[in-house]
Design an enzyme around this catalytic site. Structure first.
Site, PDB file in Angstrom:
ATOM      1  N   LYS A   1      54.140  46.373  43.486  1.00  0.00           N
ATOM      2  CA  LYS A   1      55.004  45.209  43.334  1.00  0.00           C
ATOM      3  C   LYS A   1      56.477  45.605  43.346  1.00  0.00           C
ATOM      4  CE  LYS A   1      51.641  41.981  41.616  1.00  0.00           C
ATOM      5  NZ  LYS A   1      51.186  41.046  40.558  1.00  0.00           N
TER       6      LYS A   1
ATOM      7  N   ARG B   1      43.964  45.869  39.071  1.00  0.00           N
ATOM      8  CA  ARG B   1      43.849  45.382  40.451  1.00  0.00           C
ATOM      9  C   ARG B   1      44.855  46.149  41.304  1.00  0.00           C
ATOM     10  NH1 ARG B   1      46.232  41.598  43.886  1.00  0.00           N
ATOM     11  NH2 ARG B   1      44.776  40.413  45.192  1.00  0.00           N
TER      12      ARG B   1
END
Length: 306
Positions: free
Chosen positions: A235, A276
């Site tokens: 991210k 994840r």
């Protein structure tokens, strides 16, 4: 085709371990591999958009040791435009069916009840809803009828405008309070408490500072009493941390896996249920290191059943 076998060893204590029924229980933090069947994912730019390519990628993640593969047909990167439901179904359902038929434990990443229902019929065993049931009023009743595990993420709106909502007093307190409302709504809809998983929603209506604060205080999110799913992989807050000081260039997504593995250690050490990630192998290594580090003080797992 099944995932590579791993030694069953207890995890480091922190957030109490709980395992929704029907999902893997290896005695450590699980690793969920991402399969983006989208043309506009922030992390791979459509690398697995074609169904056969997505299937091959999912099978490769299972071979690398993924406990779960998470198949999604809608990009949720900031600014993304939603595909029509028919297009999401076309992308997702065949990949879910083939991965489940190959022996994988499959999750579907969707905000739409119709897509979730079709994916469950095709063999998915978990629904990962980044909206926590807010995007589609049919989702909570569907999950109550299905009796299947359901992941509820902290969410403040669709990708096109979500970053405008990144305003908090204390981000952890606010996220926990808002997640508690979603857990209560799910329970009121008839979803069993042992089926619920919560996700603090790193990167969704969050600044980098918000993400780091949440990562440092995961125990407060875990105090909701549900297994905790964390998705920090590749991210932008990692890319900004790794900005090249000479050029000012933010580290690109596919060069953030080492940082993702480091975050995985921090999260696994706090006892999260599942991570994840895009790169399964490096995160699984990180989890194994964390387990070895904490093995002496490990606490037994507690099982909650759907």
């Amino acid at each position: 085709m099944t995932a590579t076998a791993h030694a069953v060893v207890p995890a480091r204590p922190g957030i109490p371990e709980r395992h929704p029924d029907g999902l893997p229980r290896p005695g450590r933090t699980l690793v969920m591999g991402v399969v983006n069947v989208t043309p506009d994912s922030f992390s791979d730019g459509g690398l697995s958009f074609a169904p056969q390519t997505a299937l091959a990628h999912g099978l490769a993640l299972l071979e690398q040791g993924a406990d779960i593969v998470d198949v999604g047909g809608e990009s949720t990167r900031p600014g993304a435009v939603r595909p029509p439901v028919e297009e999401e179904l076309r992308r997702v359902v065949p990949v879910v069916r083939e991965l489940a038929a190959a022996g994988g434990t499959v999750s579907v990443d969707t905000m739409r009840a119709e897509v979730a229902a079709r994916a469950l019929d095709a063999g998915a065993r978990l629904v990962n809803d980044v909206s926590g049931g807010l995007a589609d009023p049919g989702m909570l009743p569907l999950m109550a009828r299905s009796g299947m595990p359901y992941a509820v993420m902290h969410w403040r709106g669709h990708a096109a405008g979500m970053q405008a909502n990144a305003v908090y007093g204390d981000v952890v307190t606010d996220v926990v309070d808002e997640l508690r409302l979603r857990v209560e709504a799910a329970l009121q809809a008839g979803i069993g408490p042992g089926c619920l998983i919560v996700d603090p929603g790193l990167g969704f209506a969050k600044t980098p500072e918000h993400n780091w604060e949440l990562l440092g205080r995961l125990g407060e999110v875990g105090a909701l009493g549900c297994p905790l799913l964390v998705g920090a992989s590749r991210k932008s807050f990692l890319g900004r941390l790794l900005t090249d000081p000479a050029t000012g260039q933010v580290r690109p997504p596919r060069s953030r896996d080492a940082a993702t593995a480091a975050v995985s250690v921090l999260a696994a050490a706090q006892g999260v249920w599942c991570l994840r990630v895009h790169d399964v192998a490096s995160t699984l290594d990180a989890v194994r290191v964390t387990v070895r580090w904490g093995v002496e003080a490990a606490a037994p797992a507690q099982a909650l059943l759907c």
